[in-house]
Design a protein around this motif. Structure first.
Motif, PDB file in Angstrom:
ATOM      1  N   MET A   1     103.454  93.868 120.288  1.00 56.76           N
ATOM      2  CA  MET A   1     102.893  92.772 119.339  1.00 56.76           C
ATOM      3  C   MET A   1     103.817  92.627 118.281  1.00 56.76           C
ATOM      4  SD  MET A   1      99.736  92.693 116.666  1.00 56.76           S
ATOM      5  CE  MET A   1      98.520  93.462 117.784  1.00 56.76           C
ATOM      6  N   LYS A   2     104.362  91.280 117.858  1.00 56.94           N
ATOM      7  CA  LYS A   2     105.417  91.034 116.767  1.00 56.94           C
ATOM      8  C   LYS A   2     104.693  90.590 115.710  1.00 56.94           C
ATOM      9  CE  LYS A   2     109.600  88.236 116.459  1.00 56.94           C
ATOM     10  NZ  LYS A   2     110.346  87.387 117.249  1.00 56.94           N
ATOM     11  N   SER A   3     103.623  89.906 115.770  1.00 57.41           N
ATOM     12  CA  SER A   3     102.852  89.305 114.615  1.00 57.41           C
ATOM     13  C   SER A   3     101.471  89.276 115.017  1.00 57.41           C
ATOM     14  CB  SER A   3     103.103  87.723 114.740  1.00 57.41           C
ATOM     15  OG  SER A   3     104.494  87.493 114.610  1.00 57.41           O
ATOM     16  N   LEU A   4     100.794  89.377 113.792  1.00 55.13           N
ATOM     17  CA  LEU A   4      99.362  89.713 113.707  1.00 55.13           C
ATOM     18  C   LEU A   4      99.019  88.496 113.002  1.00 55.13           C
ATOM     19  CD1 LEU A   4      96.762  91.363 114.304  1.00 55.13           C
ATOM     20  CD2 LEU A   4      97.017  92.574 112.447  1.00 55.13           C
ATOM     21  N   LEU A   5      97.913  87.639 113.387  1.00 57.31           N
ATOM     22  CA  LEU A   5      97.292  86.554 112.765  1.00 57.31           C
ATOM     23  C   LEU A   5      96.021  87.046 112.407  1.00 57.31           C
ATOM     24  CD1 LEU A   5      97.221  83.730 111.699  1.00 57.31           C
ATOM     25  CD2 LEU A   5      96.869  82.772 113.814  1.00 57.31           C
ATOM     26  N   VAL A   6      95.584  87.197 111.126  1.00 55.20           N
ATOM     27  CA  VAL A   6      94.196  87.701 110.671  1.00 55.20           C
ATOM     28  C   VAL A   6      93.712  86.468 110.138  1.00 55.20           C
ATOM     29  CG1 VAL A   6      93.114  89.493 109.415  1.00 55.20           C
ATOM     30  CG2 VAL A   6      95.261  89.857 109.867  1.00 55.20           C
ATOM     31  N   VAL A   7      92.411  86.037 110.764  1.00 55.97           N
ATOM     32  CA  VAL A   7      91.562  85.004 110.093  1.00 55.97           C
ATOM     33  C   VAL A   7      90.215  85.288 110.292  1.00 55.97           C
ATOM     34  CG1 VAL A   7      93.092  83.077 111.037  1.00 55.97           C
ATOM     35  CG2 VAL A   7      91.516  83.798 112.352  1.00 55.97           C
ATOM     36  N   ASP A   8      89.210  84.923 109.231  1.00 59.38           N
ATOM     37  CA  ASP A   8      88.041  84.997 109.306  1.00 59.38           C
ATOM     38  C   ASP A   8      86.981  84.208 110.349  1.00 59.38           C
ATOM     39  OD1 ASP A   8      88.231  82.930 107.683  1.00 59.38           O
ATOM     40  OD2 ASP A   8      86.491  83.478 106.457  1.00 59.38           O
ATOM     41  N   ARG A   9      87.746  83.048 110.410  1.00 59.98           N
ATOM     42  CA  ARG A   9      86.811  82.027 111.580  1.00 59.98           C
ATOM     43  C   ARG A   9      88.371  81.537 112.288  1.00 59.98           C
ATOM     44  NH1 ARG A   9      81.201  79.488 109.910  1.00 59.98           N
ATOM     45  NH2 ARG A   9      80.750  81.395 108.729  1.00 59.98           N
ATOM     46  N   TYR A  10      87.962  81.737 113.510  1.00 60.40           N
ATOM     47  CA  TYR A  10      88.828  80.875 114.381  1.00 60.40           C
ATOM     48  C   TYR A  10      88.388  80.115 115.302  1.00 60.40           C
ATOM     49  CZ  TYR A  10      92.992  81.186 117.448  1.00 60.40           C
ATOM     50  OH  TYR A  10      94.080  80.976 118.333  1.00 60.40           O
ATOM     51  N   MET A  11      88.827  79.285 116.314  1.00 59.95           N
ATOM     52  CA  MET A  11      88.409  78.631 117.464  1.00 59.95           C
ATOM     53  C   MET A  11      87.441  79.423 118.253  1.00 59.95           C
ATOM     54  SD  MET A  11      89.806  75.560 116.825  1.00 59.95           S
ATOM     55  CE  MET A  11      89.883  74.704 118.123  1.00 59.95           C
ATOM     56  N   PRO A  12      86.252  78.723 118.770  1.00 62.70           N
ATOM     57  CA  PRO A  12      85.949  77.252 118.820  1.00 62.70           C
ATOM     58  C   PRO A  12      85.227  76.612 117.437  1.00 62.70           C
ATOM     59  CG  PRO A  12      84.347  78.425 119.972  1.00 62.70           C
ATOM     60  CD  PRO A  12      85.376  79.680 119.333  1.00 62.70           C
ATOM     61  N   HIS A  13      85.192  77.467 116.555  1.00 63.03           N
ATOM     62  CA  HIS A  13      84.534  77.037 115.262  1.00 63.03           C
ATOM     63  C   HIS A  13      85.326  75.760 114.815  1.00 63.03           C
ATOM     64  CE1 HIS A  13      83.585  76.905 110.889  1.00 63.03           C
ATOM     65  NE2 HIS A  13      82.490  77.482 111.196  1.00 63.03           N
ATOM     66  N   ASN A  14      84.419  74.882 114.450  1.00 57.88           N
ATOM     67  CA  ASN A  14      85.038  73.414 113.952  1.00 57.88           C
ATOM     68  C   ASN A  14      85.625  73.386 112.631  1.00 57.88           C
ATOM     69  OD1 ASN A  14      84.121  71.950 116.406  1.00 57.88           O
ATOM     70  ND2 ASN A  14      82.208  71.485 115.371  1.00 57.88           N
ATOM     71  N   GLY A  15      86.841  72.879 112.443  1.00 61.05           N
ATOM     72  CA  GLY A  15      87.312  72.533 111.468  1.00 61.05           C
ATOM     73  C   GLY A  15      88.894  72.633 111.259  1.00 61.05           C
ATOM     74  N   GLY A  16      89.553  72.039 110.571  1.00 61.55           N
ATOM     75  CA  GLY A  16      90.950  71.621 110.580  1.00 61.55           C
ATOM     76  C   GLY A  16      91.786  73.139 110.221  1.00 61.55           C
ATOM     77  N   SER A  17      91.381  73.794 109.456  1.00 65.70           N
ATOM     78  CA  SER A  17      92.017  74.974 109.431  1.00 65.70           C
ATOM     79  C   SER A  17      91.910  75.936 110.596  1.00 65.70           C
ATOM     80  CB  SER A  17      91.781  76.022 107.953  1.00 65.70           C
ATOM     81  OG  SER A  17      90.340  76.331 108.382  1.00 65.70           O
ATOM     82  N   ARG A  18      90.976  75.966 111.275  1.00 65.86           N
ATOM     83  CA  ARG A  18      90.756  76.645 112.600  1.00 65.86           C
ATOM     84  C   ARG A  18      91.763  76.153 113.623  1.00 65.86           C
ATOM     85  NH1 ARG A  18      87.999  77.319 108.180  1.00 65.86           N
ATOM     86  NH2 ARG A  18      86.068  78.501 108.474  1.00 65.86           N
ATOM     87  N   ARG A  19      91.989  74.967 113.635  1.00 65.91           N
ATOM     88  CA  ARG A  19      92.944  74.171 114.850  1.00 65.91           C
ATOM     89  C   ARG A  19      94.188  74.741 114.277  1.00 65.91           C
ATOM     90  NH1 ARG A  19      93.446  72.915 119.473  1.00 65.91           N
ATOM     91  NH2 ARG A  19      91.523  71.766 119.387  1.00 65.91           N
TER      92      ARG A  19
END
Length: 120
Positions: A1-19
């Motif tokens: 793993m080169k990069s780790l992307l940590v997010v509190d909400r991710y797809m399929p949750h609706n929203g522009g930031s999730r996309r």
């Protein structure tokens, strides 16, 4: 793993930031998304083409916040602290196991704090 992307909400949750997070993850090389469980998440992950690790607790409990608790300290303790601690723990876990070169944080409250605390 080169990069780790940590997010509190991710797809399929609706929203522009999730996309946005999903589009970013698709374009990064050797990335893993670390996020919380979500209804429909496993089905989405199976067809998304992005390695995703969904861990318990990495989601703010917005239902508690919206339930009429007016004491800010109690609201923080019940609604946010468990999610923050979970995000910190699971980010630390992934960093210790896979030693990513870069941690991308989606949002400041959970992912950003976790990334700042455990960043290599």
């Amino acid at each position: 793993m080169k990069s780790l992307l940590v997010v509190d909400r991710y797809m399929p949750h609706n929203g522009g930031s999730r996309r946005y997070y999903h589009e970013l993850a698709k374009r990064l090389q050797d990335v893993v998304v670390l996020t919380g469980h979500q209804p429909g998440g496993e089905d989405f992950d199976a067809r998304s083409g992005v390695p995703t690790r969904r861990r318990p607790g990495i989601r703010p409990n917005y239902a508690v916040r919206a339930s009429g608790i007016h004491n800010p300290t109690l609201n923080f303790l019940l609604a946010y602290l468990p999610g923050m601690l979970a995000a910190i723990f699971w980010t630390w876990w992934e960093v210790m196991r896979h030693r990513p070169k870069v941690i991308h944080a989606g949002g400041y409250a959970f992912a950003g704090l976790a990334a700042m605390i455990v960043a290599p």
